[in-house]
Design a protein around this motif. Structure first.
Motif, PDB file in Angstrom:
ATOM      1  N   GLU B 242       6.955   8.458  -2.871  1.00 17.75           N
ATOM      2  CA  GLU B 242       6.170   7.572  -2.020  1.00 17.75           C
ATOM      3  C   GLU B 242       4.740   8.086  -1.836  1.00 17.75           C
ATOM      4  OE1 GLU B 242       6.539   5.466   2.289  1.00 17.75           O
ATOM      5  OE2 GLU B 242       8.340   6.425   1.516  1.00 17.75           O
ATOM      6  N   ASP B 245       2.689   6.681  -4.509  1.00 17.52           N
ATOM      7  CA  ASP B 245       2.702   5.219  -4.585  1.00 17.52           C
ATOM      8  C   ASP B 245       1.515   4.694  -3.771  1.00 17.52           C
ATOM      9  OD1 ASP B 245       3.448   2.679  -4.998  1.00 17.52           O
ATOM     10  OD2 ASP B 245       5.438   2.836  -4.109  1.00 17.52           O
ATOM     11  N   ARG B 248       1.141   0.827  -2.091  1.00 21.82           N
ATOM     12  CA  ARG B 248       2.300   0.316  -1.352  1.00 21.82           C
ATOM     13  C   ARG B 248       1.908  -0.160   0.049  1.00 21.82           C
ATOM     14  NH1 ARG B 248       7.766   2.848  -1.612  1.00 21.82           N
ATOM     15  NH2 ARG B 248       8.819   2.424   0.330  1.00 21.82           N
ATOM     16  N   ASP B 249       0.896   0.488   0.637  1.00 18.07           N
ATOM     17  CA  ASP B 249       0.479   0.149   1.990  1.00 18.07           C
ATOM     18  C   ASP B 249      -1.030   0.390   2.089  1.00 18.07           C
ATOM     19  OD1 ASP B 249       0.325   2.946   1.956  1.00 18.07           O
ATOM     20  OD2 ASP B 249       2.367   3.124   2.702  1.00 18.07           O
ATOM     21  N   SER B 818       1.962  -0.639  -8.387  1.00 23.15           N
ATOM     22  CA  SER B 818       2.415  -0.333  -7.030  1.00 23.15           C
ATOM     23  C   SER B 818       2.075  -1.503  -6.099  1.00 23.15           C
ATOM     24  CB  SER B 818       1.742   0.965  -6.591  1.00 23.15           C
ATOM     25  OG  SER B 818       1.694   1.065  -5.233  1.00 23.15           O
ATOM     26  N   ALA B 819       0.866  -2.057  -6.277  1.00 20.18           N
ATOM     27  CA  ALA B 819       0.463  -3.199  -5.438  1.00 20.18           C
ATOM     28  C   ALA B 819       1.375  -4.387  -5.696  1.00 20.18           C
ATOM     29  CB  ALA B 819      -0.983  -3.570  -5.733  1.00 20.18           C
ATOM     30  N   SER B 821       4.474  -4.380  -6.577  1.00 19.04           N
ATOM     31  CA  SER B 821       5.788  -4.253  -5.956  1.00 19.04           C
ATOM     32  C   SER B 821       5.684  -4.545  -4.454  1.00 19.04           C
ATOM     33  CB  SER B 821       6.406  -2.896  -6.287  1.00 19.04           C
ATOM     34  OG  SER B 821       6.283  -2.035  -5.236  1.00 19.04           O
ATOM     35  N   SER B 822       4.534  -4.218  -3.837  1.00 21.82           N
ATOM     36  CA  SER B 822       4.336  -4.574  -2.424  1.00 21.82           C
ATOM     37  C   SER B 822       4.238  -6.080  -2.264  1.00 21.82           C
ATOM     38  CB  SER B 822       3.052  -3.963  -1.880  1.00 21.82           C
ATOM     39  OG  SER B 822       3.061  -2.612  -2.058  1.00 21.82           O
ATOM     40  N   GLN B 825       7.525  -7.659  -2.194  1.00 18.61           N
ATOM     41  CA  GLN B 825       8.147  -7.489  -0.861  1.00 18.61           C
ATOM     42  C   GLN B 825       7.578  -8.506   0.119  1.00 18.61           C
ATOM     43  OE1 GLN B 825       7.856  -3.483   0.548  1.00 18.61           O
ATOM     44  NE2 GLN B 825       8.751  -2.661  -1.301  1.00 18.61           N
ATOM     45  N   TRP B 826       6.249  -8.735   0.007  1.00 18.89           N
ATOM     46  CA  TRP B 826       5.612  -9.717   0.891  1.00 18.89           C
ATOM     47  C   TRP B 826       6.217 -11.103   0.659  1.00 18.89           C
ATOM     48  CZ3 TRP B 826       2.276 -13.606  -1.226  1.00 18.89           C
ATOM     49  CH2 TRP B 826       1.757 -14.481  -0.277  1.00 18.89           C
ATOM     50  N   ASP B1005      -7.396  -8.251   1.736  1.00 20.81           N
ATOM     51  CA  ASP B1005      -6.181  -8.213   0.922  1.00 20.81           C
ATOM     52  C   ASP B1005      -6.257  -9.393  -0.024  1.00 20.81           C
ATOM     53  OD1 ASP B1005      -5.097  -6.059   2.213  1.00 20.81           O
ATOM     54  OD2 ASP B1005      -4.166  -7.287   3.757  1.00 20.81           O
TER      55      ASP B1005
END
Lengths: 274, 1065
Positions: B242, B245, B248-249, B818-819, B821-822, B825-826, B1005
């Motif tokens: 993480e 990554d 991711r956030d 990585s973005a 995969s976020s 999730q969104w 974003d």
């Protein structure tokens, strides 16, 4: 010429290390103190051991049977490595002296370990300056040792220009470059030195000026600036008994170097397989 | 002298001089020599310069001169997409015959390889920088060599180490000479003067202070806790994966700092080691971890103060201090340590997939300094590879007296203009022009270098008026001569207002960083400055308001108070009762603690909250506001506005629900856009595409004279690609300067129509109608609107995994994945195919494709009115706002008239960048086909013609296709029914667009959203319209979709051609 040697064994938490025994093939179970004295062998005839205050009696018992001339020097307060060595200033007087740390166990690659100190004495005689034994050590172990840097002079000899105590690899890469070493390896102290009287003068001068004895690495950095100071790679290994599993490593190395190597390997394999 | 000789001689001779007037054979021979030379060259810059020469030769000389024959082999395209540039070049050179298409692909491959080579070199130099290497070797915890300093490791409570760092503003960067590549090739020209400053937003009541801060402490949990106070984000990390990554956030920068500082060495990535074990080794305590907190004090993004680099440097310095890699635990840094921090910041930027200049971590150093590149010497990692070292040398300008510094503070007004733009394209353009030694740009570079000496002298003399005149001259001269897009109409308007209001009291403009529009400086005489400070907020706000539709503003403009920081980065230790972080940190973190039952809090946490309450008692009100957020209220407001917008723009909820149901069920979607696999799609034959000839010109001229043509410009777009999803009325964006005036896309189209003497109509969408109508042009109002949806996971996977994508540089690609995969999730959290409403209302709705723009002309009465005014009108020339070369040319008009077609479509020969369909024979019928519906991308590159989006339309034929006559246009119900009927014959495509969501202080974003579109090109499938096709040249047919096209547009002569069309040359 016979010399004096100083062993520092006063660090907090290390007071029992010299009493620690190791298994040998003959099952003699000598103490760490015995090993140190063996290492000094014929190179010295007088040894000063810096011990914690109040430890005189057990230490005297430990070394009484050795027949050597031992002087126990008490460090009144645990004020660091430099301070411990400084306690021996009257003992060594204005002469060069050998210095060993009391929490290390030494092994020569071949032959007796006393050959290591003998080599240091020989170099000192030839080069007429302080010489520290060093061992190329991988950077992951830097948090445990002092380290030096400087140009290589050939035959495993280096001119010391920089001394850092437990450097980070960042500092080491920047300041402790030494030719001929594998990447990520640095010249870390072996634990055996032969110091000129200049070192005690530096400790003394600093103490007189500030009332505080400097750390040994700092003093050695000053020594390197003031006079010729060499480092040599000795053909041996050292084990920090005070570190985690240091004693186990020392014991294994000792065992594996002897005639019972196969037997010990079999034992280890058996333990591993369970 | 050949080009190869020039490279060998390091000659500073303009590239264009060599190519001018050379025959194709010479150009090809030189290209072959360069190709051989670059393969053997050992010097990095010889290689890179050859590659840039080759790219430029192919794009601007060989391509335009070559006969149009060979198409681009699809394998070469696949290689370029996967960044296998060498293989692509080999594939493209194999045919041995030049063609415009092959040259366009070769130009792309050579350019890609040049920039990849440069990026690789910077990466290699950073990794080899002494002090950085060990981090890449440490692959096991047994080798982990760092230990926390004992001063930080005393429990009850653990002390807090705090670092505060100023940011930097640059007086001059000598024409972007701080780009690594430039500095490493041309060290003698790479110099910057930059100044460390403390800032406060004027009106906030705060005094200037270091804008970035960071905190570090041991915590009694075996996690790495990362907190960004200004972004309101926190995470407890318990696995090494993480840490690596990044996207991711919102904590990517902190993660980059953790790695670049060696706290978690880069070599541990993928090692399978455990983070808690590493933390135990680091702290010497089982079950303990670290907390690292960052805080940016109220500085909006795009400030041009290199805030993120200095924050990265601040975090890195803090982590290095805490682990003894820097000797000083507190106070300022020694010079060696500053350099190490700067080198690690470069590493961190590379890890995070971003990039900056070598001056950017200037805030680490104190006061005013000259930063200059150095020649590489034996023993340096760069020696023999590049002429300069990676890291420059910083020299503090002690010769600048205190009085001069004070005078500077008393004269300069620093502002953030509100724009936040990506400076990346400008840096690439600059690098390319430098490598080419283009004549005027090279002279401008020399001027910029000389200006720096004069600026230095003015500083030394304390002559701020002269200094301001020099920064103004720098902006007016070298900067805009090299990169015209560094300036813009907004900045010019601000400068003009300052001049008008303050006359001689306004001393000059000072561009900060890579481009203007964001952070900027205006220098006034000290006597005038107080009045200027008072006036600037309204000047900025009013100018922004006036240009809000045409520029992508990210934040409200602000004015700063500032002071020069004479310390550089500084740290202090807060032990015992002082072991507290900042008040904003507790405002972020405390509410969660306070909502818990007190018995669940550890005694340490309770004690800390008590200390916080005691020390920061004045923040009680703010804490209550955090505990009881007002978010719900504001959300309701936005929802109501969206509903109103939808209702006002004819949104059809029933159709939307049907679409959602289809989308959710998989009946429509990206994969369903495609034509059935059994559709036969082939390239057209020569007889399908005509070449206009001069013989029809007379016919065209005559019809023009008789008023038979009107020009229709489609301007419904919001510049999605142009602004990367920010949303702006593209038609009104003043993107190009000709002489002293900035021209928007609409200005250019209007002027062309005026010069041709034809009526001009502009079709719009809901977003573009009002601003365009306000310009006085004749406007057709948009009538159709859609509501964006959250895409499905299947569609996103299809987009990213099935559809072809340009792969990025290794680290950037990692960050992108990585973005992604976020984002998945969104999508899952927001709900697939749910309405996208979590943004400004205008960003939630979308125009439903440009197909509707023509029917809207019928529905809203615009065409009927025009026909009434000009009964002779029989034809329309329809084109996109960004097809700048398109004109109502008599030759083409005549061709259309002579052909008798209902619609003539202009096409161009396909080149590498022409994606998105083209002209094809679909089951034997010629028609335009969208890229979205091609069963495989390979087919697209077998089609030699690409659509320009320009159409000649016979009005009667068009009306007939809709089932209407001219007289029926007066009946709205009939027209509406006809449009609905025709719409049903047009396919609907699901597309995924990127949309920006702005929040906080200019943070952005980018979200993928699904929308449906109908496209005008599909009208070519209607047999009754009788479509014909005509080939035009690229300067006429090229559309400007992306900012990165601007440079080529200028260099290939297209811009000059437009100037000619406007009669301005």
């Amino acid at each position: 010429m016979k010399r004096k040697a100083v062993i520092t064994a006063a660090a907090p938490g290390q007071r029992h290390i010299l009493h620690q025994t190791l298994a040998t093939p003959d099952n003699r179970r000598p103490t760490m103190g015995d090993f140190l004295l063996e290492l000094l062998a014929d190179s010295v005839d007088e040894i000063g051991i810096v011990i914690p205050a109040g430890d005189r009696a057990p230490m005297a018992d430990l070394f009484a049977p050795t027949g050597r001339r031992i002087t126990l020097i008490e460090q009144s307060e645990a004020n660091g490595y430099g301070h411990a060595l400084y306690q021996a200033r009257h003992f060594v007087g204005p002469e060069p002296f050998l210095h060993l740390v009391g929490d290390h166990f030494y092994l020569a690659d071949q032959g007796p370990v006393s050959a290591l100190t003998a080599e240091l004495v020989r170099l000192h005689a030839a080069e007429a300056c302080s010489v520290s034994a060093v061992l190329p050590t991988r950077e992951g172990l830097l948090p445990f040792f002092g380290a030096v840097g400087g140009p290589a002079l050939g035959h495993g000899l280096y001119q010391v220009e920089t001394v850092l105590e437990k450097p980070t690899p960042t500092q080491a890469e920047r300041e402790l470059v030494a030719a001929g070493l594998r990447q990520g390896h640095y010249l870390c102290f072996f634990g055996i030195h032969l110091f000129s009287p200049g070192l005690m003068d530096i400790l003394d001068a600093h103490y007189s000026a500030t009332g505080v004895v400097p750390g040994l690495s700092h003093a050695l950095q000053l020594l390197a600036r003031q006079e010729r100071y060499l480092a040599t790679v000795l053909p041996g290994r050292r084990f920090d008994i005070g570190s985690k599993y240091g004693l186990l490593q020392a014991q294994l190395a000792l065992g594996l170097q002897g005639a019972d190597r196969d037997e010990i390997l079999s034992l280890m394999l058996e333990l591993t397989a369970r | 002298m050949t080009l190869v000789d020039r490279i060998k001689a390091r000659a500073h001779a303009p590239f264009e001089e060599w190519t001018a007037g050379r025959p194709l054979a010479d150009l090809l021979a030189e290209a072959a020599r360069l190709e051989a030379f670059r393969k053997d060259a050992t010097n990095l810059y010889d290689r890179v310069r050859s590659l840039v020469f080759l790219s430029t030769l192919h794009r601007f000389s060989i391509g335009p001169a070559a006969p149009a024959s060979a198409l681009i082999p699809f394998r070469a395209i696949e290689h370029i997409r996967a960044r296998r540039f060498e293989q692509a070049i080999a594939e493209l050179l194999a045919p041995g015959l030049p063609s415009p298409a092959l040259s366009s692909a070769l130009a792309t491959a050579y350019r890609g390889l040049a920039f990849q080579t440069l990026a690789d070199q910077v990466r290699q130099s950073v990794r080899r920088f002494p002090g950085n290497q060990w981090m890449f070797r440490t692959g096991h915890l047994a080798d982990y060599p760092l230990r926390l300093r004992p001063e930080l490791n005393t429990p009850g409570p653990f002390p807090v180490l705090h670092e505060a760092t100023p940011v930097r503003m640059d007086l001059s960067h000598s024409a972007w000479s701080d780009i690594f590549f430039l500095a490493m090739d041309y060290p003698e020209g790479a110099r910057v003067i930059n100044i460390s400053v403390d800032l406060a937003v004027r009106g906030s009541g705060a005094a200037p202070r270091p804008p970035v801060e960071a905190f570090l402490r041991v915590i009694d949990q075996p996690v790495l806790r990362l907190v960004s106070v200004d972004l309101g984000a926190a995470v407890d990390i318990s696995s090494l994966d993480e840490v690596f990554d990044f996207a991711r956030d919102y904590l990517g920068l902190l993660k980059a700092a953790v790695i670049a500082s060696g706290l978690v060495p880069a070599g541990l990535e993928g090692s399978g080691q455990r983070l808690p074990a590493l933390l135990a080794r680091l702290t010497g305590r089982e079950g303990c971890g670290l907390e690292l907190v960052s805080q940016v004090n109220d500085i909006p993004k795009g400030s041009r103060f290199a805030v993120s680099t200095n924050l990265l440097a601040c975090l890195i310095s803090l982590c290095m201090r805490s682990t003894g890699q820097i000797r000083a635990l507190t106070g300022p840094l020694a010079e060696d340590d500053r350099r190490q921090v700067a080198a690690r910041a470069i590493l961190g930027e590379w890890l995070g997939g971003s990039g900056g200049g070598w001056q950017d971590s200037g805030g680490v150093w104190p006061g005013i300094k000259l930063i200059a590149a150095e020649e590489a010497a034996p023993g340096d990692p760069e020696h023999g590879v590049s002429r300069g070292r990676l890291l420059p040398r910083h020299r503090l300008l002690d010769e600048v007296p205190a009085a001069a510094r004070r005078r500077l503070e008393e004269s300069l007004v620093l502002v953030h203009g509100g724009m936040s733009q990506d400076v990346g394209p400008i840096l690439e353009m600059c690098t390319e022009r430098y490598l080419l030694r283009s004549g005027p740009e090279w002279q401008s570079r020399q001027q910029a270098v000389a200006l720096l000496d004069q600026l230095h002298d003015a500083l030394r003399q304390g002559d701020i008026q002269r200094l301001a005149s020099l920064t103004q001259a720098n902006y007016d001269g070298p900067i805009q001569s090299i990169i015209p897009w560094a300036g813009n109409a907004y900045t010019e308007a601000l400068i003009a207002q300052c001049r008008a209001r303050f006359g001689d009291g306004f001393w000059g403009f000072w561009m900060l960083g890579g481009m203007s529009g964001g952070g900027m400086g205006f220098v006034f005489s000290p006597a005038v400055r107080p009045a200027a400070l008072a006036a600037m907020p309204s000047i900025l706000a009013e100018t922004k308001q006036a240009m809000a539709a045409s520029f992508p503003f990210a934040v409200e403009p602000v004015v700063y108070d500032f002071t020069i920081n004479e310390h550089g980065t500084m740290a202090d230790l807060r032990p015992g009762a002082d072991a507290l972080l900042s008040a904003p940190y507790y405002l972020l973190r405390a509410p969660a603690d306070l909502r818990q039952e007190p018995r669940l809090l550890t005694p340490e946490r309770r004690a800390e909250l008590t200390r916080f309450a005691h020390q920061y008692s004045s923040h009680t009100e703010a804490l209550f506001e955090r505990l009881l957020p007002k978010e719900a209220e504001s959300h309701r407001g936005a929802g109501a506005e969206l509903a109103q917008l939808l209702a006002a723009n004819g949104f059809d909820p029933a159709a939307h629900e049907q679409l959602r149901a289809d989308y959710r069920a998989g009946r429509v979607g990206l994969a369903q856009n495609r034509l059935p696999a059994n559709t036969l799609i082939e390239d057209v034959r020569p007889e399908h595409v005509a070449t206009p000839t001069a013989q029809n010109s007379a016919l065209g001229h005559q019809a023009l004279r008789h008023g038979r043509l009107a020009m229709v410009t489609m301007a419904g777009g919001v510049g999605s690609r142009w602004t990367k999803g920010a949303g702006v009325v593209k038609a009104l964006h003043p993107f190009h300067r000709i002489g002293n005036r900035y021209w928007s896309f609409l200005d250019i189209q209007r002027e062309k129509a005026r010069r041709a003497g034809v009526p001009h109509l502009v079709t719009t969408s809901y977003l573009t109608y009002a601003p365009i109508a306000a310009t006085g042009v004749r406007v057709s109002a948009g009538r159709s609107i859609g509501l964006r949806m959250v895409p499905t996971v299947a569609d996103l996977r299809y987009l990213w995994e099935v559809l072809p994508q340009q792969q990025l540089d290794a680290q950037k690609q990692k960050v992108r994945e990585s973005a992604r995969s976020s984002l998945l999730q969104w999508v899952r959290a927001a709900g697939e195919a749910s309405d996208y409403t979590d943004n400004l209302p205008s960003q939630c709705i979308h125009p439903v494709g440009h197909w509707y723009e023509v029917p809207n002309l019928l529905r809203n009465g615009t065409l009927a009115a025009l026909l009434a005014e000009q009964p002779a009108l029989d034809y329309l020339f329809l084109h996109n706002i960004d097809t700048l070369g398109a004109t109502p040319a008599a030759e083409l008009f005549g061709h259309h008239l002579a052909s008798g077609a209902g619609m003539t479509v202009e096409v161009i020969g396909r080149q590498y960048d022409d994606h998105g369909g083209g002209l094809a024979l679909v089951n034997g019928q010629p028609r335009l086909v969208e890229g979205l519906c091609l069963p495989s991308e390979q087919i697209e590159f077998g089609l030699r013609f690409y659509n320009t989006g320009s159409y000649w339309i016979t009005i009667n034929a068009l009306l007939a296709a809709f089932g209407l006559t001219r007289t029926q246009l007066a009946d709205p119900a009939l027209v509406a029914a006809a449009v609905r009927r025709t719409a049903q014959r047009m396919p609907s495509y699901i597309t995924i667009k990127e949309v920006k969501r702005r929040w906080g202080r200019g943070q952005e974003d980018v979200f993928p959203v699904a929308q449906f579109e109908r496209l005008w090109g599909d009208m070519t499938a209607l047999d009754e319209l009788g479509c014909r096709y005509v080939e035009v040249d690229r300067q006429r047919g090229q559309q400007l979709k992306d900012v990165t096209q601007l440079d080529t547009w200028v260099r290939d002569g297209s811009a000059a051609a437009v100037v000619g069309l406007l009669g301005l040359c």
